[in-house]
Scaffold this active site. Sequence first.
Site, mmCIF file in Angstrom:
data_model
loop_
_atom_site.group_PDB
_atom_site.id
_atom_site.type_symbol
_atom_site.label_atom_id
_atom_site.label_comp_id
_atom_site.label_asym_id
_atom_site.label_seq_id
_atom_site.Cartn_x
_atom_site.Cartn_y
_atom_site.Cartn_z
ATOM 1 N N ALA A 1 2.144 -9.109 -41.822
ATOM 2 C CA ALA A 1 2.674 -7.767 -42.065
ATOM 3 C C ALA A 1 2.517 -7.435 -43.542
ATOM 4 O O ALA A 1 2.217 -8.310 -44.359
ATOM 5 C CB ALA A 1 4.148 -7.697 -41.665
ATOM 6 N N LYS A 2 2.727 -6.154 -43.821
ATOM 7 C CA LYS A 2 2.534 -5.669 -45.180
ATOM 8 C C LYS A 2 3.386 -6.432 -46.196
ATOM 9 O O LYS A 2 2.981 -6.645 -47.334
ATOM 10 C CB LYS A 2 2.870 -4.174 -45.221
ATOM 11 C CG LYS A 2 1.739 -3.236 -45.619
ATOM 12 C CD LYS A 2 0.401 -3.510 -44.986
ATOM 13 C CE LYS A 2 0.235 -2.957 -43.606
ATOM 14 N NZ LYS A 2 0.612 -1.613 -43.345
ATOM 15 N N ARG A 3 4.574 -6.909 -45.772
ATOM 16 C CA ARG A 3 5.469 -7.569 -46.727
ATOM 17 C C ARG A 3 5.026 -8.991 -47.068
ATOM 18 O O ARG A 3 5.662 -9.661 -47.881
ATOM 19 C CB ARG A 3 6.898 -7.583 -46.187
ATOM 20 C CG ARG A 3 7.024 -8.322 -44.873
ATOM 21 C CD ARG A 3 8.437 -8.316 -44.323
ATOM 22 N NE ARG A 3 8.419 -8.829 -42.958
ATOM 23 C CZ ARG A 3 8.117 -8.095 -41.896
ATOM 24 N NH1 ARG A 3 7.829 -6.818 -42.045
ATOM 25 N NH2 ARG A 3 8.080 -8.621 -40.696
#
Length: 300
Positions: free
Chosen positions: A238-240
């Site tokens: 994911a982006k995080r």
Amino acid sequence: MGDGGAGRFAPSPSGDLHLGNLRTALLAWLFARSTGRRFLMRVEDLDRVRPGAEERQLADLAAIGLDWDGEVVHQSRRLEHYADALGALVAADLTYECFCTRREIQQAATAPHGPDGHYPGTCRELTPVQRQAKRDSGRPPAIRLRAEVAGFTVDDVLHGRYTGPVDDVVLRRGDGVPAYNLAVVVDDAAQGVDQVVRGDDLLGSAPRQAYLATLLGLTVPVYAHVPLALNAEGKRLAKRDGAVTLADQIGLGLDPDAVRGILAHSLGLAEPGERPSTSALVERFDPGSLPRTPWMFTQR
Ligand code: GLU
């Protein structure tokens, strides 16, 4: 080879693509190009659109060397086609109105082997009087498929013959937006897509989509559900998870060719640090020797 068929990539413009998405796109492109198919791009913008995301997604795909044939198709401009398909199913008495809230569906006991969010069928057998009472309460109904099978079998290049459950999938949401499962089936057929390559999180949706296609008299594509990219904890990337977009990688000093090399290496198609061209990758590509396990992406 491809008999005039096509593969496709169909991103939802809800944010930037991460390396796992780019890897799936590269695979979809390789599957199509290595079999002489056209490769089509479809923006699935019925839902969750973030301004600017589509432009960045397409730019990133082009930057790593992927090309596509013809114009980019937008689902938001194809609403009449979804309405036509829904109309055909309604006319064949293969639908019903569903007034359930998400919470009601979660609370109802679901069938033991149902897909995630399997609909328990609460509204399927409403009497006309009950249905009218629900309508009068003012809640706009979703339209569901009245499925007549419990399961369906598809052919998948990586998973073989795969049988999975079919439920009364939503065809049009209560807010009037066509549901993903209907739009994807209508569009793949309309675009001549006969090869669907996408993340294996969607494997469980393939049987219901294939079943829907047969009800609509459409040809069912062959599937290839490919392993996802996971983070260090084994969860979906994911982006995080750090520097996971192309822009992040460029910020770290890499260029798009180097990123393509990283993706190719993760697929067993390149040595570490190598920067093979897309045409070199087409030469090397062999679906039979693709990794069958997720790509563990850890920051280097
Ligand atoms: N738009 C979907 C997604 O981004 C992909 C749907 C598909 O490939 O069938 O997850």
